[in-house]
Write an enzyme that holds these catalytic residues in place. Structure first.
Site: not given
Ligand code: GCO
Length: 264
Positions: A160, A147
């Site tokens: 995340y 990501s």
């Molecule tokens: C956020 C987004 C990201 C994307 C993606 C970016 O809330 O910033 O959802 O996290 O999902 O992973 O590369």
């Protein structure tokens, strides 16, 4: 340049979380390059059946297996079924993932752990069980879906980002341990794509929508189909000496510091 370099005919590709979104877009790319797709999801059998119809309508060979990638026993049972029923898994794309948008100081530990479990521990679990066959056959391709948050921080997505940052190091360590068996393990780092996961922050008028368009040199959200080429490259013969690399497909976001809002 030979087309053979990008041909996946005769290959079996397990793509986790491939009933929709980026997983489905990448799986379709692999399917159109000739691979048989093992479709995985965990929400319902109906969703998997519907996805299979979508793949088949596009002329792609697809079979479905419902299992939870974070549950080792389920993963093990399903891998043990897939190999005799469909064929040895040549390609694994660890795509399944979740996001929870909560400020860190307010986040429940259980929620933080759940994100780490699905986004970081499950690529380890699935790879661990698929790689055994790859090692025996002395061939395999694994892609871990990373990501922008593998490299950058952002308010509310700390769990995340921690998982996706860890996934970069997991990718490098898998490559380190398995390269000698002719297995290539790489990552794809998608930028901001129009999917259901980003739907809540992509609506017209949402400040984040404008922010992302302004922050991306390509000045738009990515179309999920834009990921297919990277997925084909990293699972085909073309990438046989590419290992431990993260290919960012982000419209140039990581190349730039951004620009003031009054600049063209
Ligand atoms: C956020 C987004 C990201 C994307 C993606 C970016 O809330 O910033 O959802 O996290 O999902 O992973 O590369």
């Amino acid at each position: 340049m030979s087309v053979e370099l990008f041909n996946l005919e005769g290959k079996v590709a397990l793509v986790t979380g491939s009933t929709h979104g980026l997983g489905m877009a990448m799986a379709k790319g692999l399917g159109k390059a000739g691979a048989t797709i093992v479709v995985n999801g965990n929400s319902s059998q109906e969703k998997i059946d519907k996805a299979i119809e979508t793949y088949k309508a596009e002329g792609i060979k697809a079979v479905g297996y419902k299992f939870n990638v974070a549950n080792e026993a389920e993963v093990q049972q399903n891998i043990a079924k897939i190999e005799p029923e469909v064929g040895p898994i040549d390609i694994l794309v660890n795509n399944a993932g979740i996001i929870k948008r909560t400020p860190l100081a307010e986040m429940e530990v259980e929620d933080f752990k759940q994100v780490i479990d699905i986004d970081l521990v499950s690529p380890f679990i699935v790879s661990k069980h698929v790689v055994k066959g790859m090692i025996k056959r002395k061939a395999g391709k694994i892609i871990n879906i990373c990501s922008m948050m593998s490299e950058l921080g952002r308010n509310t997505v700390g769990a995340y980002a921690s998982a996706k940052g860890g996934l970069v190091m997991l990718t490098k360590n898998m490559a380190t341990e398995w390269a000698k068996h002719n297995i290539q393990v790489n990552g794809i780092g998608p930028g901001y794509f129009a999917t259901s996961q980003t739907a809540p922050i992509r609506v017209d008028g949402h400040p984040f929508n404008e922010f992302i368009i302004g922050r991306t040199p390509a000045a738009k959200w990515g179309d999920p189909d834009d990921l297919a080429g990277a997925a084909i490259f990293l699972t085909a013969k073309a990438s046989d000496f590419v290992n431990g690399h993260i290919l960012y497909v982000d419209g140039g976001i990581l190349a730039t510091i951004g620009k003031p809002s009054n600049e063209d």
